[in-house]
Design a protein around this motif. Structure first.
Motif, PDB file in Angstrom:
ATOM      1  N   ARG B  28       0.950  -1.336  -0.067  1.00 56.04           N
ATOM      2  CA  ARG B  28       0.014  -0.098   0.060  1.00 56.04           C
ATOM      3  C   ARG B  28       1.021   1.357   0.038  1.00 56.04           C
ATOM      4  NH1 ARG B  28      -2.177  -2.306   4.305  1.00 56.04           N
ATOM      5  NH2 ARG B  28      -3.850  -3.845   3.690  1.00 56.04           N
ATOM      6  N   ASN B  29       2.008   1.219   0.759  1.00 55.59           N
ATOM      7  CA  ASN B  29       2.926   2.360   0.748  1.00 55.59           C
ATOM      8  C   ASN B  29       3.309   2.621  -0.738  1.00 55.59           C
ATOM      9  OD1 ASN B  29       4.815   4.165   1.492  1.00 55.59           O
ATOM     10  ND2 ASN B  29       5.286   3.390   3.408  1.00 55.59           N
ATOM     11  N   ILE B  30       3.225   3.847  -0.994  1.00 54.19           N
ATOM     12  CA  ILE B  30       3.671   4.456  -2.507  1.00 54.19           C
ATOM     13  C   ILE B  30       4.992   4.185  -2.530  1.00 54.19           C
ATOM     14  CG2 ILE B  30       3.470   6.105  -4.214  1.00 54.19           C
ATOM     15  CD1 ILE B  30       0.590   6.851  -2.966  1.00 54.19           C
ATOM     16  N   VAL B  33       5.966   1.179  -3.491  1.00 55.43           N
ATOM     17  CA  VAL B  33       5.684   0.618  -4.715  1.00 55.43           C
ATOM     18  C   VAL B  33       6.614   1.070  -5.802  1.00 55.43           C
ATOM     19  CG1 VAL B  33       3.997   1.102  -6.541  1.00 55.43           C
ATOM     20  CG2 VAL B  33       3.050   0.381  -4.075  1.00 55.43           C
ATOM     21  N   LEU B  34       7.109   2.296  -5.495  1.00 55.65           N
ATOM     22  CA  LEU B  34       8.172   2.825  -6.466  1.00 55.65           C
ATOM     23  C   LEU B  34       9.451   2.117  -6.409  1.00 55.65           C
ATOM     24  CD1 LEU B  34       7.728   6.646  -5.823  1.00 55.65           C
ATOM     25  CD2 LEU B  34       7.406   5.601  -7.931  1.00 55.65           C
ATOM     26  N   GLY B  78       8.149  10.521  -9.601  1.00 52.93           N
ATOM     27  CA  GLY B  78       7.237   9.772  -9.072  1.00 52.93           C
ATOM     28  C   GLY B  78       7.367  10.280  -7.538  1.00 52.93           C
ATOM     29  N   LEU B  82       4.375  12.237  -5.426  1.00 51.97           N
ATOM     30  CA  LEU B  82       4.203  11.703  -3.647  1.00 51.97           C
ATOM     31  C   LEU B  82       4.247  12.990  -2.947  1.00 51.97           C
ATOM     32  CD1 LEU B  82       3.661   9.378  -2.039  1.00 51.97           C
ATOM     33  CD2 LEU B  82       6.167   8.954  -2.018  1.00 51.97           C
ATOM     34  N   VAL B  92       0.422   8.396   2.683  1.00 51.85           N
ATOM     35  CA  VAL B  92       1.289   7.923   1.574  1.00 51.85           C
ATOM     36  C   VAL B  92       0.691   6.448   1.214  1.00 51.85           C
ATOM     37  CG1 VAL B  92       3.594   9.102   1.840  1.00 51.85           C
ATOM     38  CG2 VAL B  92       2.983   6.881   3.194  1.00 51.85           C
ATOM     39  N   ALA B  94      -1.813   3.979  -0.585  1.00 45.98           N
ATOM     40  CA  ALA B  94      -2.492   4.083  -1.827  1.00 45.98           C
ATOM     41  C   ALA B  94      -3.996   3.758  -1.586  1.00 45.98           C
ATOM     42  CB  ALA B  94      -1.954   2.823  -2.706  1.00 45.98           C
TER      43      ALA B  94
END
Lengths: 166, 102
Positions: B28-30, B33-34, B78, B82, B92, B94
Motif C-alpha cells: 500500500r505504501n507508495i 511501490v516505487l 514519482g 508523492l 502515503v 495507496a
C-alpha cells in the motif's frame, strides 16, 4: 570462483529483493534495495560491464536511494499496518509466484539449451572507453534526447513538489 | 560444479521481475511501490547485460544506460508526485487515496 561469486551475490540479491517487499517500514525496504543494487553491480562486473557496474553503484545506490531515503524521512511515514491482508491472496499468490518462476525458467532453459558459459574476462567490451565511443557516435541522438528527458523530469519534479502559490 | 551460463542470469532476472511485480501489486505504501518498480527495471538491466555478454556485443550495455536514465527520471517525478499528494491528503498509503472513487 565465478560460480561461487555468482551464487553468493545472486542469493544476496534475491534475499534483499524479498526483504524489500516483505518489510513494513519503508527505511528497511530502502536499505534492502541498496543491497540488491550492490550485489547486482558485482554481477555486472562478472559479465564484463565495468562501466554499468560503476554507474549502478553511483547512480542507483548513491543518487536514487538517497532521494528515496530523503523523501521517506521528509514524509515521516511510519510502518504500514498489516490489516486487511486476505488469506486467499496469500494462499494463491505464493504458489502462483513459484509456478510462474518455474514456468518462465523452464521456457528460458528450453530456448537456450546450449548457452555460452559466463567466465570473468570472457567479454571485455564494457569499459568506459568502449561505451563512450559508441554512445557519442552511433547513439548520439538518443543520448542527446536523454538530456532533454532529464531536463523535463527536473522541471516536472520541481513544479509538482513546490508549494502552491495563492 | 556446474559452470554458470547466460540462463542462470536470465533466471535471476525472472525472479527479481516477479518479486518486483508482487511488491507493486500487494504493497500500500507508495514509496515501496516505487522501489518495486526500481526492482523491475533492474531485472531488465540484468537481461540486457547478460545478452550483451552472450552475443559479445556492447549495444545491450548502451540500452542498459538508457534504462538507468529512465529510472532516475521516473523516481524523481514519482517522488515529486508523492510529495504533492502528501501535502494534500496527508497519507502515503495507496488505499486511502480514493479521490476518483465513485
Amino acid at each position: 570462483m565465478d560460480v561461487i561469486l555468482f551464487l553468493a551475490f545472486a542469493a544476496i540479491a534475491v534475499v534483499c529483493a524479498v526483504n524489500v517487499v516483505v518489510q513494513t517500514h519503508p527505511i528497511s525496504s530502502a536499505l534492502s534495495l541498496i543491497g540488491v543494487m550492490g550485489s547486482l553491480a558485482v554481477l555486472y562486473l562478472l559479465l564484463g560491464a565495468e562501466f554499468i557496474a560503476m554507474a549502478q553503484v553511483i547512480v542507483y545506490a548513491g543518487a536514487i536511494m538517497v532521494l528515496f531515503v530523503f523523501v521517506i524521512m521528509l514524509l515521516n511515514a511510519g510502518a504500514e499496518s498489516r490489516r486487511g491482508r486476505s488469506l486467499t491472496a496469500q494462499l494463491l499468490g505464493i504458489p502462483g509466484f513459484f509456478a510462474l518462476l518455474v514456468l518462465l525458467s523452464y521456457t528460458v532453459l528450453r530456448l537456450f539449451p546450449d548457452a555460452a558459459h559466463v567466465k570473468f574476462g570472457g567479454f571485455t567490451g564494457g569499459s568506459a572507453k568502449d561505451v563512450g565511443k559508441l554512445l557519442f557516435t552511433e547513439y548520439l541522438l538518443p543520448f542527446e534526447l536523454t538530456s532533454v528527458l532529464i531536463l523535463i523530469a527536473i522541471v516536472g519534479a520541481v513544479v509538482l513538489a513546490r508549494k502552491e502559490l495563492e | 560444479m556446474h559452470p554458470i551460463t547466460t540462463v542462470h542470469y536470465l533466471v535471476l532476472s525472472v525472479a527479481l521481475l516477479l518479486i518486483g511485480t508482487i511488491g507493486v501489486l500487494t504493497r500500500r505504501n507508495i514509496v515501496i511501490v516505487l522501489m518495486s518498480i526500481e526492482l523491475i527495471l533492474n531485472a531488465v538491466n540484468i537481461n540486457l547485460i547478460a545478452f550483451s555478454h552472450h552475443l559479445q556485443n556492447i549495444n545491450g550495455q548502451i540500452f542498459a544506460i538508457f534504462v538507468i536514465t529512465d529510472a532516475v527520471a521516473e523516481a524523481a517525478v514519482g517522488l515529486g508526485i508523492l510529495i504533492a499528494l502528501f501535502r494534500n491528503k496527508e497519507t502515503v498509503l495507496a488505499d486511502q487515496i480514493d479521490l476518483l472513487r465513485w
